[in-house]
Design a protein around this motif. Sequence first.
Motif, PDB file in Angstrom:
ATOM      1  N   VAL A  81       2.034 -44.293 -57.452  1.00 12.48           N
ATOM      2  CA  VAL A  81       1.793 -45.338 -58.449  1.00 12.48           C
ATOM      3  C   VAL A  81       2.103 -44.817 -59.851  1.00 12.48           C
ATOM      4  CG1 VAL A  81       0.020 -46.746 -59.550  1.00 12.48           C
ATOM      5  CG2 VAL A  81       0.093 -46.559 -57.068  1.00 12.48           C
ATOM      6  N   LEU A  82       1.667 -43.584 -60.121  1.00 12.78           N
ATOM      7  CA  LEU A  82       1.943 -42.994 -61.431  1.00 12.78           C
ATOM      8  C   LEU A  82       3.439 -42.808 -61.648  1.00 12.78           C
ATOM      9  CD1 LEU A  82      -0.923 -40.336 -61.698  1.00 12.78           C
ATOM     10  CD2 LEU A  82      -0.719 -42.491 -62.941  1.00 12.78           C
ATOM     11  N   ALA A  95       4.956 -46.160 -62.399  1.00 13.05           N
ATOM     12  CA  ALA A  95       4.598 -46.558 -63.756  1.00 13.05           C
ATOM     13  C   ALA A  95       5.417 -45.790 -64.786  1.00 13.05           C
ATOM     14  CB  ALA A  95       3.108 -46.335 -63.985  1.00 13.05           C
ATOM     15  N   ALA A  96       5.621 -44.484 -64.536  1.00  7.82           N
ATOM     16  CA  ALA A  96       6.394 -43.668 -65.475  1.00  7.82           C
ATOM     17  C   ALA A  96       7.838 -44.139 -65.541  1.00  7.82           C
ATOM     18  CB  ALA A  96       6.328 -42.207 -65.060  1.00  7.82           C
TER      19      ALA A  96
END
Length: 263
Positions: A1-2, A5-6
């Motif tokens: 998820v990170l 998002a990045a």
Amino acid sequence: VLAIAAVGLAAWWRSLHPSNERSWSPDQAVMPRVSVTGDQVRIEGVRNFHWRSATEGDPAWESRTYPLDGVATVWYVLVPFSSVWRGPAHAFVSFGFDDGRYLAISIEARREAGERYGLIAGLLRRFELLYVVGDERDLIGRRAVYDGTDVFLFPVRADRAAVRALLVAMLRRAEDLRQHPEFYNTLTNNCTLNIVRQVNAVVPGTIPVSWRIVLPGYSDEVARRLGLIPGGADPAAGRERFRINQRARAALDAPDFSARIRE
């Protein structure tokens, strides 16, 4: 998820491009147009608003011609945003001519209509970079009389050749932004850093790198230690000597405004 998002954040960041074609705040609606011919510079879009308050004024944009061989002095203007912490501030310069005229150049975050400046927003590609070229009664007078902030006006120690070179460099940079817009950045492309870069381009090594430059409210300390502006044994007393709010308030409607704030 990170990771997703990045990637999304990076894609959004790259999608942002600076532009000169937006619905601008009225006081920043006009970009100066500069042309240099020999020893003369003509500037279209010199701002000369008559302010009645911090936000209300009568718009006026003028075309003016200045003799480059007549530029004699440069002054450093410092406007702290807060009396609690000196760090956040706006800084700009003003050039004096032999004929008694002055021309101020303020490097600013260009705001759209209804938009407000913010230090954090200035990191997020929210504003374009703008060189406002204007009359001192406008650029200095409004801040000193209506904005509720201290305004300090320091004479800079520099020879005429360096002053002329700095003026030409700043006006050419203003003109270049017409063709190549840039984003303002609170830390990397702000008012003080642009001044420092252009001073060092004219006289290399004049101003060394310092954390105080990133925080413009401390920039006068750097200039004083380098001998660029007058100082004294007591920095606070030396600074107070160059606070011009009271003189600006008394002279705002006087034809010799620039002379009187320097008395």
